[in-house]
Design an enzyme around this catalytic site. Structure first.
Site, PDB file in Angstrom:
ATOM      1  N   ARG A   1      18.952  -7.786  29.957  1.00 52.83           N
ATOM      2  CA  ARG A   1      19.458  -8.962  30.129  1.00 52.83           C
ATOM      3  C   ARG A   1      18.327 -10.117  29.247  1.00 52.83           C
ATOM      4  NH1 ARG A   1      18.873  -9.075  36.489  1.00 52.83           N
ATOM      5  NH2 ARG A   1      16.805  -8.417  35.769  1.00 52.83           N
TER       6      ARG A   1
ATOM      7  N   GLU B   1      -1.921  13.796  44.033  1.00 51.24           N
ATOM      8  CA  GLU B   1      -2.155  12.879  42.771  1.00 51.24           C
ATOM      9  C   GLU B   1      -3.532  12.315  43.291  1.00 51.24           C
ATOM     10  OE1 GLU B   1       1.775  10.785  41.448  1.00 51.24           O
ATOM     11  OE2 GLU B   1       1.536  10.664  43.523  1.00 51.24           O
TER      12      GLU B   1
ATOM     13  N   ASP C   1      15.457  14.876  37.638  1.00 49.74           N
ATOM     14  CA  ASP C   1      14.263  15.211  38.437  1.00 49.74           C
ATOM     15  C   ASP C   1      13.474  15.957  37.488  1.00 49.74           C
ATOM     16  OD1 ASP C   1      12.314  16.282  39.634  1.00 49.74           O
ATOM     17  OD2 ASP C   1      13.518  16.533  41.657  1.00 49.74           O
ATOM     18  N   HIS C   2      12.435  15.194  36.913  1.00 52.04           N
ATOM     19  CA  HIS C   2      11.775  15.424  35.688  1.00 52.04           C
ATOM     20  C   HIS C   2      10.824  16.465  36.083  1.00 52.04           C
ATOM     21  CE1 HIS C   2       8.492  12.834  37.391  1.00 52.04           C
ATOM     22  NE2 HIS C   2       7.819  13.602  36.849  1.00 52.04           N
TER      23      HIS C   2
ATOM     24  N   HIS D   1      11.049  16.400  43.999  1.00 48.16           N
ATOM     25  CA  HIS D   1      10.180  17.383  43.213  1.00 48.16           C
ATOM     26  C   HIS D   1       9.986  18.509  44.128  1.00 48.16           C
ATOM     27  CE1 HIS D   1      10.057  14.168  40.925  1.00 48.16           C
ATOM     28  NE2 HIS D   1       8.998  13.519  41.259  1.00 48.16           N
TER      29      HIS D   1
ATOM     30  N   LYS E   1      -1.322  10.881  47.622  1.00 46.83           N
ATOM     31  CA  LYS E   1      -1.898  10.129  46.913  1.00 46.83           C
ATOM     32  C   LYS E   1      -3.143   9.853  47.145  1.00 46.83           C
ATOM     33  CE  LYS E   1       2.216   7.511  45.429  1.00 46.83           C
ATOM     34  NZ  LYS E   1       2.032   8.030  44.079  1.00 46.83           N
TER      35      LYS E   1
ATOM     36  N   ASP F   1       9.672   9.918  47.888  1.00 49.33           N
ATOM     37  CA  ASP F   1       9.213   9.614  46.556  1.00 49.33           C
ATOM     38  C   ASP F   1       8.951  11.038  46.113  1.00 49.33           C
ATOM     39  OD1 ASP F   1       8.427   7.983  44.370  1.00 49.33           O
ATOM     40  OD2 ASP F   1       6.418   8.327  44.690  1.00 49.33           O
TER      41      ASP F   1
HETATM   42  N1  LIG Z   1       8.700   3.997  35.018  1.00 47.71           N
HETATM   43  C1  LIG Z   1       8.621   5.249  35.280  1.00 47.71           C
HETATM   44  O1  LIG Z   1       7.617   5.890  34.787  1.00 47.71           O
HETATM   45  C2  LIG Z   1       9.644   5.874  36.039  1.00 47.71           C
HETATM   46  C3  LIG Z   1       9.537   6.968  36.356  1.00 47.71           C
HETATM   47  C4  LIG Z   1      10.417   7.880  37.433  1.00 47.71           C
HETATM   48  C5  LIG Z   1      11.654   6.979  37.703  1.00 47.71           C
HETATM   49  N2  LIG Z   1      11.743   5.657  37.247  1.00 47.71           N
HETATM   50  C6  LIG Z   1      12.934   5.125  37.530  1.00 47.71           C
HETATM   51  O2  LIG Z   1      13.718   4.641  36.476  1.00 47.71           O
HETATM   52  C7  LIG Z   1      14.069   3.359  36.466  1.00 47.71           C
HETATM   53  C8  LIG Z   1      13.497   2.477  35.482  1.00 47.71           C
HETATM   54  O3  LIG Z   1      12.144   2.212  35.803  1.00 47.71           O
HETATM   55  P1  LIG Z   1      11.241   1.132  35.178  1.00 47.71           P
HETATM   56  O4  LIG Z   1       9.937   1.455  35.770  1.00 47.71           O
HETATM   57  O5  LIG Z   1      11.519   1.337  33.524  1.00 47.71           O
HETATM   58  O6  LIG Z   1      11.866  -0.354  35.872  1.00 47.71           O
HETATM   59  P2  LIG Z   1      11.612  -1.756  35.677  1.00 47.71           P
HETATM   60  O7  LIG Z   1      10.705  -1.833  34.341  1.00 47.71           O
HETATM   61  O8  LIG Z   1      11.197  -2.457  36.885  1.00 47.71           O
HETATM   62  O9  LIG Z   1      12.852  -2.203  35.055  1.00 47.71           O
HETATM   63  C9  LIG Z   1      13.649  -1.907  33.790  1.00 47.71           C
HETATM   64  C10 LIG Z   1      14.512  -3.010  33.297  1.00 47.71           C
HETATM   65  O10 LIG Z   1      15.667  -3.327  34.345  1.00 47.71           O
HETATM   66  C11 LIG Z   1      15.932  -4.688  34.416  1.00 47.71           C
HETATM   67  N3  LIG Z   1      15.882  -5.026  35.723  1.00 47.71           N
HETATM   68  C12 LIG Z   1      14.793  -5.380  36.610  1.00 47.71           C
HETATM   69  N4  LIG Z   1      15.150  -5.681  37.718  1.00 47.71           N
HETATM   70  C13 LIG Z   1      16.453  -5.912  37.799  1.00 47.71           C
HETATM   71  C14 LIG Z   1      17.525  -5.963  38.739  1.00 47.71           C
HETATM   72  N5  LIG Z   1      17.208  -6.291  40.044  1.00 47.71           N
HETATM   73  N6  LIG Z   1      19.025  -5.867  38.192  1.00 47.71           N
HETATM   74  C15 LIG Z   1      19.224  -5.514  37.222  1.00 47.71           C
HETATM   75  N7  LIG Z   1      18.186  -5.097  36.174  1.00 47.71           N
HETATM   76  C16 LIG Z   1      17.099  -5.199  36.467  1.00 47.71           C
HETATM   77  C17 LIG Z   1      14.769  -5.276  33.717  1.00 47.71           C
HETATM   78  O11 LIG Z   1      15.484  -5.730  32.271  1.00 47.71           O
HETATM   79  P3  LIG Z   1      16.055  -7.193  32.013  1.00 47.71           P
HETATM   80  O12 LIG Z   1      15.553  -8.114  33.032  1.00 47.71           O
HETATM   81  O13 LIG Z   1      15.596  -7.412  30.617  1.00 47.71           O
HETATM   82  O14 LIG Z   1      17.395  -7.048  32.160  1.00 47.71           O
HETATM   83  C18 LIG Z   1      13.776  -4.396  33.449  1.00 47.71           C
HETATM   84  O15 LIG Z   1      12.962  -4.577  32.248  1.00 47.71           O
HETATM   85  C19 LIG Z   1      13.927   3.086  37.943  1.00 47.71           C
HETATM   86  O16 LIG Z   1      14.968   3.364  38.706  1.00 47.71           O
HETATM   87  C20 LIG Z   1      12.795   3.817  38.369  1.00 47.71           C
HETATM   88  O17 LIG Z   1      12.696   4.047  39.784  1.00 47.71           O
HETATM   89  C21 LIG Z   1      10.721   5.117  36.377  1.00 47.71           C
END
Ligand SMILES: NC(=O)c1ccc[n+]([C@@H]2O[C@H](COP(=O)([O-])OP(=O)(O)OC[C@H]3O[C@@H](n4cnc5c(N)ncnc54)[C@H](OP(=O)(O)O)[C@@H]3O)[C@@H](O)[C@H]2O)c1
Length: 509
Positions: free
Chosen positions: A58, A237, A198-199, A261, A361, A256
């Site tokens: 966005r 962890e 599921d990484h 996993h 954790k 989680d």
């Molecule tokens: N980060 C990790 O290492 C990791 C690991 C395993 C799984 N995941 C999963 O991967 C997904 C993304 O993780 P992330 O850490 O990248 O998430 P994030 O940084 O919180 O969010 C990704 C993007 O989504 C948009 N966003 C935030 N809140 C929103 C909302 N309420 N509705 C719509 N868009 C929204 C934002 O972009 P804009 O505001 O620019 O649109 C944000 O930059 C999640 O489901 C998380 O559970 C992440």
């Protein structure tokens, strides 16, 4: 250094051209994992020439701003040389500013993708990656369906166009929400188009469980309750919740880590030999294991599980706060940061053999391992060594760190006396293959490009895993208790020792 995975994949499998559309492309996952992994594939020559990435989010970013942030992520989190790969491929990355909830955004996205097809030769093939917080998944899926973007013209390997969707974890927060999400996904996509991440399944050593069991003949005859006393699966962890209090306090370690996993690893350890190496043959056997796991009534939950919560302590030489003092954690939280669970797989192979799963954790080390503990010998020749003093033979599959396999067994200590001591036979990935293991996301992104679902969770697997976890959570809610305390930097609450029963103890990796 050559990557053997790349050699194997290059000779056997080639991805067709495609455009990868990442929803939530301004986020942490895209910057830290997805784009660095794509560059890893580029370095190994695994990206097809017709390939492009469209980042959907966005915020008001220019193309240059988007690429600059990705470049930073690649430099910080990619392999050595990934920055050069990004310099070469960055022209294939475009930013698309849109609103997840606005149908017009999807119409414009379709036009943008047609242009990408013309410019980058992506041939109408699309992979949609849901990398937003899960609250946005249903909205995005609904619009992909309504806009026709989820439609493919042919599912065959050669002709037509494909459309696939990759869904990040968490997949629901209980059985009801997972079923609702599955219904939403499958309203627009068929199961063969869906890739639930599921990484853990992308990790080399997790895949090696299947190689160890089914590409060798020495282990499988012993792989049953006649020879195995119990199995311990540990995902520990040393970190705390790292600023994710808002999410974690609603989930807890059971949702989680254990729902996905640890139960996935359990299915690979316990499954029957599949009839072929196809994705569905393997997943058919995995889901049978989940179905065979004995249901836990609320009364049994108390005797079969332990939940804990860390208090202030020490982690890697630093004083750390207790869970209740972490940011965004409710003052009256009863969320567990540690769980240990005893499960039985009620089938012919595993009758009476407990599987102990634990994850936590703020434990002393970051370690993931599977320890297969064999029965003690039935009779000892050496009168002065009591049977209970001999340790069990343990086959240890080390998933991280120090990936490898080792076997612990007793050996005679040199000298005139008959003394027996444990020794280890050891295989280590690093020294044997001399190359790094590919990051799990590299493997999974590549498999999604190929349309190979083997390392992704199928609908029924996800739902069966939630059935097991829901029964545990219900038992905990019914007891109205709170998690037992353990000091940060220790191996969890003392109660976890009792869970194993007499003459067994947790490993201290
Ligand atoms: N980060 C990790 O290492 C990791 C690991 C395993 C799984 N995941 C999963 O991967 C997904 C993304 O993780 P992330 O850490 O990248 O998430 P994030 O940084 O919180 O969010 C990704 C993007 O989504 C948009 N966003 C935030 N809140 C929103 C909302 N309420 N509705 C719509 N868009 C929204 C934002 O972009 P804009 O505001 O620019 O649109 C944000 O930059 C999640 O489901 C998380 O559970 C992440």
């Amino acid at each position: 250094m050559p990557n053997p995975l790349a050699d194997e994949l290059q000779t056997d499998r080639r991805a067709r051209p495609s455009a990868l559309v990442i929803f939530g492309a301004s986020g942490d996952l895209t910057r830290r994992k997805l784009v660095p992994s794509l560059m890893g594939l580029a370095q190994d020559g695994l990206l097809p020439p017709g390939f492009a990435v469209v980042g959907f989010a966005r915020r008001d970013w220019s193309q240059a701003e988007f690429r600059r942030r990705l470049e930073e992520g690649v430099e910080a989190h990619g392999r050595e040389g990934a920055g050069d790969a990004f310099a070469e491929w960055q022209g294939r990355f475009s930013y698309f500013e849109g609103d997840y909830d606005d149908p017009e955004s999807y119409r414009k996205l379709a036009v943008h993708l047609d242009e990408v097809d013309q410019r980058q030769g992506t041939q109408g093939n699309r992979i949609f990656y849901l990398a937003t917080p899960p609250a946005a998944y249903q909205t995005i899926l609904g619009h992909l369906h309504e806009s026709g973007l989820s439609t493919e013209t042919d599912t065959g390997p050669a002709g037509g166009t494909f459309a696939r969707v990759i869904v990040e974890k968490p997949f629901g927060k209980d059985l009801d929400t997972a079923q609702a999400l599955n219904a939403q996904v499958l309203a627009g996509f068929n199961e063969h188009q869906v890739f639930r991440i599921d990484h853990y399944l992308g990790k080399e050593t997790v895949q090696n469980i299947l190689a160890l069991r089914f590409a060798n003949s020495i282990f499988e005859p012993l792989w049953n309750h006649h020879y195995i006393d119990h199995v311990q699966i540990t995902v520990a962890e040393s970190i705390g919740i790292e600023g994710r209090g808002g999410y974690f306090d609603n989930a807890g370690i059971i949702r989680d880590m254990i729902q996905n996993h640890l139960l996935q690893v359990l299915t690979l350890v316990a499954m029957e030999p599949p009839v072929s190496s196809s994705g569905d043959s393997i997943r058919d056997e995995k889901v049978k294991v989940l179905r065979a796991i004995r249901s836990l009534t609320p009364e049994k939950v108390a005797a079969s599980t332990v939940r804990g919560r860390y208090t202030a302590g020490w982690s890697r030489g630093e004083a750390v706060p207790g869970y209740l003092d972490e940011e965004d954690v409710a003052a009256d939280s009863t969320t567990e940061t540690y769980a240990a669970v005893k499960l039985y797989v009620d089938n012919w192979r595993w009758a009476g053999t407990p599987f102990f799963l634990r994850s936590g954790k703020r434990l002393p080390r970051r370690v993931t391992e599977i320890a297969i503990h064999f029965h003690r010998p039935p009779h000892l020749l050496y009168g002065d060594i009591h049977r209970s003093k001999l340790h069990r033979n343990v086959l240890l599959l080390r998933v991280q760190p120090d990936e490898g396999v080792s076997l612990r067994f007793g050996s005679k200590v040199p000298g005139p006396h008959f003394q027996i001591r444990d020794v280890r036979m050891d295989f280590s990935y690093g020294s044997e293959f001399g190359s790094r293991s590919a990051d799990a996301y590299e493997r999974l992104l590549f498999d999604a490009m190929l349309g190979d679902p083997t390392l992704f969770a199928r609908r029924d697997e996800v739902e069966e895993a939630w059935r097991i976890v829901d029964s545990i959570v219900e038992g905990w809610c019914a007891s109205e208790g709170r998690p037992a305390d353990y000091e940060a930097g220790t191996w969890g609450p003392e109660e976890a020792e009792e869970l194993l029963g007499p003459a067994r103890e947790w490993r201290r990796p």
